[in-house]
Enzyme design. Structure first.
Site, mmCIF file in Angstrom:
data_model
loop_
_atom_site.group_PDB
_atom_site.id
_atom_site.type_symbol
_atom_site.label_atom_id
_atom_site.label_comp_id
_atom_site.label_asym_id
_atom_site.label_seq_id
_atom_site.Cartn_x
_atom_site.Cartn_y
_atom_site.Cartn_z
ATOM 1 N N ASP A 179 0.821 -1.208 0.000
ATOM 2 C CA ASP A 179 0.000 0.000 0.000
ATOM 3 C C ASP A 179 0.857 1.262 0.000
ATOM 4 O O ASP A 179 1.885 1.332 0.686
ATOM 5 C CB ASP A 179 -0.898 -0.026 1.244
ATOM 6 N N HIS A 180 0.450 2.258 -0.758
ATOM 7 C CA HIS A 180 1.074 3.591 -0.775
ATOM 8 C C HIS A 180 2.598 3.549 -0.906
ATOM 9 O O HIS A 180 3.322 4.180 -0.121
ATOM 10 C CB HIS A 180 0.691 4.370 0.485
ATOM 11 N N HIS B 233 -6.937 9.786 5.366
ATOM 12 C CA HIS B 233 -6.228 8.741 6.095
ATOM 13 C C HIS B 233 -6.198 9.090 7.584
ATOM 14 O O HIS B 233 -6.056 10.250 7.963
ATOM 15 C CB HIS B 233 -4.777 8.620 5.602
ATOM 16 N N GLY B 234 -6.325 8.071 8.422
ATOM 17 C CA GLY B 234 -6.153 8.274 9.856
ATOM 18 C C GLY B 234 -7.337 8.881 10.566
ATOM 19 O O GLY B 234 -7.283 9.140 11.770
ATOM 20 N N HIS C 184 -9.626 5.186 -0.223
ATOM 21 C CA HIS C 184 -8.655 5.179 0.866
ATOM 22 C C HIS C 184 -9.242 5.976 2.027
ATOM 23 O O HIS C 184 -10.079 6.849 1.833
ATOM 24 C CB HIS C 184 -7.338 5.807 0.405
ATOM 25 N N GLY C 185 -8.791 5.660 3.241
ATOM 26 C CA GLY C 185 -9.351 6.325 4.403
ATOM 27 C C GLY C 185 -10.737 5.828 4.736
ATOM 28 O O GLY C 185 -11.613 6.587 5.168
ATOM 29 N N VAL D 9 -9.303 -0.153 4.811
ATOM 30 C CA VAL D 9 -9.528 0.080 6.235
ATOM 31 C C VAL D 9 -8.225 -0.205 6.971
ATOM 32 O O VAL D 9 -7.706 -1.317 6.898
ATOM 33 C CB VAL D 9 -10.645 -0.823 6.802
ATOM 34 N N THR E 21 -6.900 2.407 9.933
ATOM 35 C CA THR E 21 -6.842 3.096 11.221
ATOM 36 C C THR E 21 -7.718 2.434 12.276
ATOM 37 O O THR E 21 -7.321 2.304 13.436
ATOM 38 C CB THR E 21 -7.246 4.572 11.053
#
Length: 282
Positions: A81-82, A179-180, A207-208, A230, A232
């Site tokens: 990822d990323h 994100h987060g 995302h997020g 998913v 966080t």
């Protein structure tokens, strides 16, 4: 079976659902994620950042993912990822990851295309799927912070060019998620997502996902989202559960007694998310 992102997203598209993509931060989380998918009879995507893969070991991640898919009879994708570093992406592919994401979203448009295309061409020789990203998702991911003034939505016209020039298997879109984000819920731009879906014929990725309202999950799936990230929510609940267990137990209690409650929490969350992503009201 151990499969590619392209394979499971075809299933998702055929059934108008999304496949859950769950970030693991250690080896222990992986069996819990697969067990939840087994209960729901769905494929699953296990994701790691470069940081997690380096900590655990790329080959170790692959070995566990393959073993779990065989043991539980679940189609499992192992996805990087990323990733921005081409050296690390090649390392993951050569180790046996079945899918990678090249994140060039912070680069100028043409540079993003060129970097993503380079990854696609390398991955093709190994039969590995590639996800790209266009637009900027806010928040924090693996220590990298994107402030709100740096966020911009995916442009549908740019998406057409990006998909055509890169040959990616899935496109991560920026539609208002962060994100987060876990203490609040985000406001998604459904109109922007609808325009993107109309412009490109490719599986789309959120995302997020932790910050998405449950009532909005079905809406975005109906608008083309096929992979739902998913991370966080898993991390926060793992840490809370582990902290409680360590505080409760004596120092000479086996470490597994501190880990097992956290694993149960991970399995519970993943199973609930998969139920949402199945879009079962159709």
């Amino acid at each position: 079976m151990y499969v590619t992102l392209k394979e499971v997203l075809k299933t998702a598209n055929d059934l108008n659902m999304a496949i859950g993509a769950f970030n693991t931060h250690n080896l222990e989380m992986m069996p819990a994620i697969v067990r939840a998918a087994e209960k729901q009879k769905t494929p699953v995507i296990i994701q790691s950042t470069i940081g997690t893969a380096s900590y655990v070991g790329y080959h170790n991640m692959v070995a566990v993912a393959k073993a779990m898919s065989e043991e539980h009879g679940v189609d499992v994708v192992l996805h990087l990822d990323h990733a921005k570093d081409f050296t690390e992406i090649r390392k993951a592919i050569k180790a046996g990851y079945s899918s990678v994401m090249y994140d060039g979203s912070s680069l100028p448009f043409k540079e993003n295309i060129l970097g993503t295309k380079q990854v696609v061409e390398f991955a093709k020789d190994f039969g590995v799927s590639v996800e790209g990203e266009l637009g900027t998702v806010g928040g924090t991911e693996d220590g990298l912070v994107v402030t709100q003034d740096q966020v911009f939505y995916t442009d549908p016209k740019d998406a057409v060019t990006f998909v055509k020039e890169t040959g990616i298997d899935a496109l991560a879109v920026a539609i208002g998620t962060n994100h987060g984000q876990y203490k609040s819920k985000t406001d998604i731009s459904f109109s922007q997502l609808e325009k993107i879906k109309a412009a490109v014929n490719i599986p789309l990725v959120v995302h997020g996902g932790t910050g998405v309202k449950e009532d909005d999950v079905r809406k975005v799936i109906d608008l083309g989202i096929r992979k739902f990230n998913v991370g966080t929510e898993l991390l926060v609940n793992w840490n809370i559960s582990s902290k409680d267990s360590y505080n409760e137990h004596k120092e000479n209690v086996s470490n597994r007694e501190n880990v097992l409650p956290a694993l149960s929490k991970i399995e519970e969350i993943v199973e609930r998310k998969i139920q949402l992503f199945k879009n079962i009201n159709d």
